[in-house]
Design an enzyme around this catalytic site. Sequence first.
Site, PDB file in Angstrom:
ATOM      1  CG  HIS A  21      -1.797  -1.047   1.438  1.00 54.48           C
ATOM      2  ND1 HIS A  21      -1.288  -2.153   1.877  1.00 54.48           N
ATOM      3  CD2 HIS A  21      -3.155  -1.457   1.133  1.00 54.48           C
ATOM      4  CE1 HIS A  21      -2.524  -3.243   2.000  1.00 54.48           C
ATOM      5  NE2 HIS A  21      -3.298  -2.650   1.241  1.00 54.48           N
ATOM      6  CB  CYS A 129     -11.129 -11.463  -6.384  1.00 51.65           C
ATOM      7  SG  CYS A 129      -9.479 -12.127  -6.441  1.00 51.65           S
ATOM      8  CB  CYS A 147      -8.282 -17.042  -6.145  1.00 49.69           C
ATOM      9  SG  CYS A 147      -7.779 -15.253  -6.853  1.00 49.69           S
ATOM     10  CG  HIS A 150      -6.534 -13.561  -3.264  1.00 44.76           C
ATOM     11  ND1 HIS A 150      -7.447 -13.050  -4.150  1.00 44.76           N
ATOM     12  CD2 HIS A 150      -6.187 -12.596  -2.449  1.00 44.76           C
ATOM     13  CE1 HIS A 150      -7.463 -11.539  -4.019  1.00 44.76           C
ATOM     14  NE2 HIS A 150      -6.686 -11.362  -2.709  1.00 44.76           N
TER      15      HIS A 150
END
Length: 513
Positions: A21, A129, A147, A150
């Site tokens: 982030h 997701c 996925c 992930h």
Amino acid sequence: MERLYITTPIYYPNAPPHIGHAYTTVYADVLARYNRLVGRKVFFLTGNDEHGLKIQRAAEKEGITPKEFVDKMAGVYRQYWVMLNISYDHFIRTTDGYHEKVVSEAFKRLHEKGLIYKAKYAGWYCVDCERYYSPGEYVLVDDKPHCPIHNKPLEWLEEETYYFKLSEFKDYVTKTLSETDIVYPPSYAKEVLNRVQAEGLRDVSVARPKDRVAWGIPVPFDPDYTIYVWFDALLNYVSGIGYMTDEVRFQGYWPWAHHVIGKDILWFHTVVWFSLLKALDIPPPRRLIVHSFLINRGLKIGKSAGNVIPIEFLVERYNGSDGARYVLMKLFNLDKDVEVTIDLMDSIYNSELADTYGNLVRRVGVLAAKKVKGKVYRRDVDKKIEESIETALGRYVEDMESLEVSRALSEVQELGKALNTYINEVKPWEKSDPSKELYSLLEGIRAVTVMLSPVTPRASTVISESFGFKLVSPRDFRVGSVERYNIVEAPILFRKVQARRESPSGGESPPSG
């Protein structure tokens, strides 16, 4: 006046933010600060994506309501952005009342246009997701669909839902990707374009049954459904600057919209977002800036992989926000994934901030105080230094305007090295009055400090105040324009860090949080 509207993705706050982030957010902040420095009017938007099943489940796990959970996490994210000195203008939350009204009204308008319809769906679904995966999109692990992001098993779901007619926008998306420079670097546009041409576009589900996903914005004409979290989230980019609520502000900023995203959310931010905008009669953003991944232990850094690096580790190790910001931005890469090790980050910090820049500032400040009582009046600047300054400034501005922050920092480092070479050659400590040499060095330090200020804003402010100069636009910088430097302090800006331990391979892996 020139403008810039810059956004980060809004983050899903089911856990605190980490280095991934920070990587995105600091980059956006650096661009915002640079553009303010050169005189543009900037609006910088970040925030949290607060609806959906993951939030609902995280809140249930803690035994609190989803609203209590997201309120708590909004405070957590804001604290981290303070820790990293992020200069956002607005922190949007998708639970904000004005945003929810915009999403509801947009959904209603698209339904009235016939672009949203109800139908049954059956398919493989990823909770993390919050999206369905079609054959060819998921990966098989032990013959079971997983996925691809992930690496978790997908859930089979069958339900009635509302669809957005994404398929109707194939020609528009193709034209936008192939005939504009919106997506940067352009290789990402080609990647999406190839997929669109190979697979076409399928209509996408934009609602969830309320009995399964209660935590969301209700479908305005059908209270048994909530609006899909991605439809909700994407609209933050327009609601956050006044779409439907303040048209003057919206029209004043949207033509300069620059979205910063990681490549893992490229599809939604091109195919789905461009189509939604077109459906709402809004032009596409001016620029979609896409960056590659940070890698740790061979995997993309992320909560699901369990290899995240805490932001507080970076801030503590690199002596505050400036050091952490600089290291992240020197690592920053739009095209290629970057493997992160402490050895690499330490090397960047020690050699570039502590040695090349910090040590230079300290040496020149101490010399000025000792030799001329801190007062250095204007002299002719050494021609080689003047050329180095002007070359660095020109290349720096070109790189920053091209969104290449890491490359711009390399130009700054070249000037820093030239200044260190100069001080060693002219040996001002051996002269009774080294004012001419000190003035040349101080002009170089001023240029370096100006160029670093979007990345290391606190250190740049400390130096400008300690040495008596103003932080001007790098486009307006004029060598020899300072009448007098008044050095009141020679600060130690960046203390070197010492290696704590080494792995058998010689590279220390950062701790996971």
